[in-house]
Write an enzyme that holds these catalytic residues in place. Structure first.
Site, PDB file in Angstrom:
ATOM      1  N   HIS A   1       2.233  -8.569  -0.395  1.00  0.00           N
ATOM      2  CA  HIS A   1       2.823  -7.233  -0.513  1.00  0.00           C
ATOM      3  C   HIS A   1       3.816  -7.198  -1.673  1.00  0.00           C
ATOM      4  CE1 HIS A   1       1.133  -4.950   2.720  1.00  0.00           C
ATOM      5  NE2 HIS A   1       1.560  -5.758   3.671  1.00  0.00           N
TER       6      HIS A   1
ATOM      7  N   GLU B   1      -2.652  -2.750   3.612  1.00  0.00           N
ATOM      8  CA  GLU B   1      -2.758  -3.883   4.538  1.00  0.00           C
ATOM      9  C   GLU B   1      -4.018  -4.695   4.269  1.00  0.00           C
ATOM     10  OE1 GLU B   1      -0.525  -5.120   6.641  1.00  0.00           O
ATOM     11  OE2 GLU B   1       0.805  -3.550   5.872  1.00  0.00           O
TER      12      GLU B   1
ATOM     13  N   HIS C   1       0.773 -13.302   3.483  1.00  0.00           N
ATOM     14  CA  HIS C   1       0.473 -11.863   3.526  1.00  0.00           C
ATOM     15  C   HIS C   1       1.665 -11.048   3.032  1.00  0.00           C
ATOM     16  CE1 HIS C   1      -0.954  -8.041   5.494  1.00  0.00           C
ATOM     17  NE2 HIS C   1       0.353  -7.856   5.592  1.00  0.00           N
ATOM     18  N   GLU C   2       2.859 -11.406   3.493  1.00  0.00           N
ATOM     19  CA  GLU C   2       4.053 -10.659   3.071  1.00  0.00           C
ATOM     20  C   GLU C   2       4.334 -10.866   1.582  1.00  0.00           C
ATOM     21  OE1 GLU C   2       5.149  -8.441   4.898  1.00  0.00           O
ATOM     22  OE2 GLU C   2       4.073  -9.086   6.682  1.00  0.00           O
TER      23      GLU C   2
END
Length: 330
Positions: A134, A205, A130-131
């Protein structure tokens, strides 16, 4: 669609900044405000990552000091087609993580010891994917810009009271907001900026959840991680985050107590909504290749340099010692 929405919101944030400057000082005030915004964003572009990592006392780790965690991030970065980011660990018992950096070539990911000790390897992989999403989507730069603009708008709004709002006309008479108008700007402008910032954060998100699930190949593990982190945030305080609430939007789950509601004033969507979206995504990814722990990390424990300097020696391997997911002995 989310990128278009983000662009519109960033444009709205910039327009709001210029409007506040105009209300305070007319055309000259607007130009000064925009110049200040440009300088602040330039500074944030080059230094925000260092400032945030320093703020949280993050320490950089590598393949020698944290072989399993570093190897996991390296493997996921390869799957995502990204350069290897710098990897940091934050000594904090609240499970959480964030990414920072101005672009994929100058990125960093950070995880708390709480995340690395409390979650399974598959869940940690989902969080770090997930990071990395980003980073790949350049959300770290977008959120740096919005946070900087939001802070600058608040600063300008406070100036409204000192300058009384408005400007003087050719006869020298003051025109414009007056005291009531200045009070309205001081109160409403920061709220409007905060709402725009939160709207951008929430939309990013959802995209990072989707891309992270595709990178790790395991939406269920990311969904499980979100639930476990969200539950722990209510139980385990994060004093550093509470002291720096402007950084809350960076984390995968809002680290502030009471910050998990999917409301107008939340930096993150509700965990329930995110989990539902991930489980729906999982239905169409049955054939996806999920994350597999690198072979070396599953082998017998390798010597790990202690995180805290002391005698400089590594404890002997006599007796059973459990290895944390990021490579340190516990």
């Amino acid at each position: 669609m989310n990128y278009f929405k983000t662009g519109l919101l960033l444009a709205a944030m910039t327009a709001l900044f210029g409007a506040v400057g105009f209300l305070i000082g007319g055309e000259a005030g607007m130009l000064i405000a925009l110049a200040v915004a440009a300088v602040m964003n330039l500074f944030a572009y080059w230094n925000s990552d260092k400032m945030v990592l320093s703020m949280y006392g993050a320490r950089e780790v590598d393949a020698q000091t944290a072989p399993e965690f570093y190897g996991m991030v390296q493997h996921l970065a390869q799957r995502a087609g990204l350069p290897m980011p710098k990897v940091y660990v934050i000594d904090n018992d609240q499970p959480n993580a964030f990414a920072t950096g101005r672009n994929p070539e100058n990125a960093a990911v950070a995880a708390t010891t709480g995340l690395l000790h409390r979650l399974s390897r598959e869940e940690i992989a989902g969080v770090m994917a997930h990071e990395l999403a980003h980073v790949k989507n350049r959300d770290t730069l977008i959120m740096t810009v919005t946070a900087t603009l939001a802070g600058a708008i608040g600063m300008l709004a406070n100036f409204a009271m000192f300058f009384g709002g408005g400007s003087r006309d050719a006869e020298g008479n003051r025109s414009g907001l007056g005291i009531i108008g200045s009070l309205a700007v001081m109160i409403l402008a920061p709220i409007a900026a905060m709402l725009v910032q939160m709207a951008i954060s929430r939309s990013r998100e959802y995209d990072a959840d989707k891309a992270g699930a595709e990178i790790s190949g395991n939406p269920q593990a990311l969904a499980s991680a979100l639930q476990r982190i969200s539950g722990s945030v209510e139980q385990v305080p994060n004093a550093q985050a509470e002291g720096n609430p402007a950084t809350a939007h960076m984390f995968i789950i809002n680290p502030l107590h009471g910050g998990a509601m999917d409301s107008l004033f939340s930096t993150h969507p509700s965990t329930e909504n995110r989990v539902a979206a991930l489980m729906q995504l999982a239905g169409g990814m049955s054939g996806a290749r999920s994350y597999q722990q690198p072979a070396y990390a599953a082998s017998s424990p390798m010597p790990v340099r202690p995180a805290v300097s002391g005698s400089g020696s590594v404890p002997s391997s006599g007796g059973r010692r459990r290895i944390s997911p990021w490579g340190g002995r516990r």
